[in-house]
Design a protein around this motif. Structure first.
Motif, PDB file in Angstrom:
ATOM      1  N   ASN A   1       0.834  -1.205   0.000  1.00  0.00           N
ATOM      2  CA  ASN A   1       0.000   0.000   0.000  1.00  0.00           C
ATOM      3  C   ASN A   1       0.873   1.262   0.000  1.00  0.00           C
ATOM      4  O   ASN A   1       0.538   2.260  -0.654  1.00  0.00           O
ATOM      5  CB  ASN A   1      -0.925   0.013   1.211  1.00  0.00           C
ATOM      6  N   ILE A   2       1.985   1.208   0.738  1.00  0.00           N
ATOM      7  CA  ILE A   2       2.897   2.358   0.788  1.00  0.00           C
ATOM      8  C   ILE A   2       3.479   2.626  -0.594  1.00  0.00           C
ATOM      9  O   ILE A   2       3.478   3.763  -1.081  1.00  0.00           O
ATOM     10  CB  ILE A   2       4.024   2.103   1.813  1.00  0.00           C
ATOM     11  N   VAL A   3       3.958   1.568  -1.251  1.00  0.00           N
ATOM     12  CA  VAL A   3       4.582   1.741  -2.569  1.00  0.00           C
ATOM     13  C   VAL A   3       3.553   2.190  -3.600  1.00  0.00           C
ATOM     14  O   VAL A   3       3.830   3.058  -4.440  1.00  0.00           O
ATOM     15  CB  VAL A   3       5.267   0.437  -3.014  1.00  0.00           C
ATOM     16  N   THR A   4       2.370   1.640  -3.547  1.00  0.00           N
ATOM     17  CA  THR A   4       1.308   2.039  -4.479  1.00  0.00           C
ATOM     18  C   THR A   4       0.969   3.514  -4.323  1.00  0.00           C
ATOM     19  O   THR A   4       0.767   4.239  -5.306  1.00  0.00           O
ATOM     20  CB  THR A   4       0.047   1.179  -4.248  1.00  0.00           C
ATOM     21  N   SER A   5       0.912   3.970  -3.089  1.00  0.00           N
ATOM     22  CA  SER A   5       0.639   5.380  -2.821  1.00  0.00           C
ATOM     23  C   SER A   5       1.746   6.270  -3.375  1.00  0.00           C
ATOM     24  O   SER A   5       1.476   7.344  -3.936  1.00  0.00           O
ATOM     25  CB  SER A   5       0.491   5.600  -1.311  1.00  0.00           C
ATOM     26  N   VAL A   6       2.992   5.833  -3.236  1.00  0.00           N
ATOM     27  CA  VAL A   6       4.107   6.612  -3.764  1.00  0.00           C
ATOM     28  C   VAL A   6       4.055   6.680  -5.282  1.00  0.00           C
ATOM     29  O   VAL A   6       4.308   7.734  -5.879  1.00  0.00           O
ATOM     30  CB  VAL A   6       5.442   6.003  -3.295  1.00  0.00           C
ATOM     31  N   LEU A   7       3.729   5.566  -5.921  1.00  0.00           N
ATOM     32  CA  LEU A   7       3.609   5.565  -7.383  1.00  0.00           C
ATOM     33  C   LEU A   7       2.565   6.567  -7.844  1.00  0.00           C
ATOM     34  O   LEU A   7       2.766   7.289  -8.837  1.00  0.00           O
ATOM     35  CB  LEU A   7       3.261   4.156  -7.877  1.00  0.00           C
ATOM     36  N   LYS A   8       1.449   6.631  -7.138  1.00  0.00           N
ATOM     37  CA  LYS A   8       0.398   7.584  -7.493  1.00  0.00           C
ATOM     38  C   LYS A   8       0.886   9.022  -7.310  1.00  0.00           C
ATOM     39  O   LYS A   8       0.653   9.892  -8.162  1.00  0.00           O
ATOM     40  CB  LYS A   8      -0.836   7.350  -6.632  1.00  0.00           C
ATOM     41  N   THR A   9       1.600   9.262  -6.204  1.00  0.00           N
ATOM     42  CA  THR A   9       2.136  10.607  -5.951  1.00  0.00           C
ATOM     43  C   THR A   9       3.132  11.004  -7.026  1.00  0.00           C
ATOM     44  O   THR A   9       3.115  12.144  -7.522  1.00  0.00           O
ATOM     45  CB  THR A   9       2.814  10.658  -4.572  1.00  0.00           C
ATOM     46  N   ASN A  10       3.998  10.069  -7.411  1.00  0.00           N
ATOM     47  CA  ASN A  10       4.977  10.355  -8.453  1.00  0.00           C
ATOM     48  C   ASN A  10       4.303  10.664  -9.787  1.00  0.00           C
ATOM     49  O   ASN A  10       4.716  11.572 -10.516  1.00  0.00           O
ATOM     50  CB  ASN A  10       5.931   9.166  -8.628  1.00  0.00           C
TER      51      ASN A  10
END
Length: 351
Positions: free
Chosen positions: A276-285
């Motif tokens: 979930n953390i990595v998915t959120s970062v991908l969206k932010t990027n």
């Protein structure tokens, strides 16, 4: 204090109570000493040492195991209060003027007595840790300072963490500060070459990788260091991946690396919270790529750049022949420009 893995070999250095240790070496001369005063003092110490070696006027015997050392009480008492208290009290005195000293080897006691007489001692990789321990045991601050200075001069990526542990063990703030600064500045080399990194506790490791002033060119280095630390003892350390992963500034990592290296890692992909953390970062990027950077990214711990060790600052200039108030900082380590424009700044050019 011996470690299971020995640090790289260190050279032998003959040091004395002067130099950087002058502030704490009890008999070191002052900066205002004349050459004549220095020669007289040196001659006096040499004479005392000759008397000791010839067993003249000696009034005390120091016994370590079965080895005896003859000495003069007044000289040893002048070295540190430990000996003064020893000679004035009832401490392990077996017979008249014979004192048993526990917790030290004969070789170390020989060096301690030598230092008490002439303030000179040979420090090398083989004896520095035992000397440090002896200086701490006998509260000989001058010798302790010399050992610390020697270790500071020998810091390298392979031994800095182990030496930092010594600084804590023997309560040496100067050595700790130098080690900590070295670890922060050379973390990238430490992560790739040091075997000591995996010996850090979870608290020590988490605090280190969370530092804004940790000197790394790429955040990928932090992620790879986390995996290295976990893999050293996976059964016990796998549980800490959810604590450590958010310390990586993943917003500064390219999405390709996140998808190919982070999300596919066994410790991440099997952990829902991490995914979930990595998915959120991908969206932010993706949002940043679509909308451009903004000042809000400095508030997000995932996208906030670490403090560079050196920057190039560019202010003002011209845009369409008009002065501008743009301010940009170039991070020499990360090879990237960052917009730090301050809205209240006045436009300027040709300054």
């Amino acid at each position: 204090c011996e470690r299971s893995r020995s640090p790289p070999p260190l050279p032998t250095v003959l040091v004395s109570g002067g130099g950087r240790g002058r502030a704490v070496a009890l008999s070191a001369g002052s900066n205002t000493d004349t050459l004549e005063q220095t020669i007289r003092r040196r001659t006096a110490w040499d004479t005392f040492d000759e008397l000791r070696l010839e067993d003249e006027f000696c009034d005390v015997t120091i016994k370590v195991d079965d080895v005896e050392f003859r000495a003069h009480k007044i000289i040893l008492s002048g070295c540190r209060p430990y000996f003064r208290k020893l000679f004035s009290g009832r401490c392990t005195k077996t017979e008249k003027n014979v004192y048993d000293i526990p917790g030290i080897t004969p070789d170390m006691m020989r060096l301690i007595i030598q230092y008490a007489y002439n303030r000179k001692i040979s420090i090398n990789s083989e004896n520095v840790r035992k000397l440090f321990m002896a200086a701490d045991q006998f509260i000989i601050l001058g010798l302790k300072c010399l050992c610390a200075n020697f270790l500071i001069s020998q810091l390298c990526p392979e031994n800095c963490i182990g030496i930092d542990r010594l600084s804590s063990q023997f309560n040496c703030p100067e050595l700790h500060e130098n080690c900590h600064a070295y670890i922060l500045h050379h973390f990238q080399e430490i992560a790739s070459t040091s075997e000591e990194l995996v010996d850090l506790s979870i608290t020590e490791f988490e605090d280190l990788i969370n530092r804004d002033d940790l000197n790394v060119k790429r955040e990928e280095v932090i992620f790879e260091a986390i995996i290295k630390w976990i893999e050293h003892n996976p059964n016990e350390r796998r549980q800490y991946i959810t604590t450590l992963l958010p310390k990586v500034r993943m917003g500064l990592i390219h999405n390709t690396y996140l998808m190919n290296n982070v999300m596919t890692n066994i410790h991440v992909k099997d952990n829902k919270e991490c995914m979930n953390i990595v998915t959120s970062v991908l969206k932010t990027n993706n949002d940043l790529n679509a909308n451009g950077s903004s000042r809000s990214e400095f508030m997000n711990p995932m996208t906030r750049p670490r403090l560079p060790s050196a920057i190039l600052l560019a202010t003002g200039g011209c845009s369409s022949n008009d002065p501008t108030k743009t301010m940009e900082a170039y991070d020499c380590r990360a090879d990237r420009w960052v917009d730090i424009t301050y809205d209240m700044e006045s436009p300027r050019a040709h300054h």
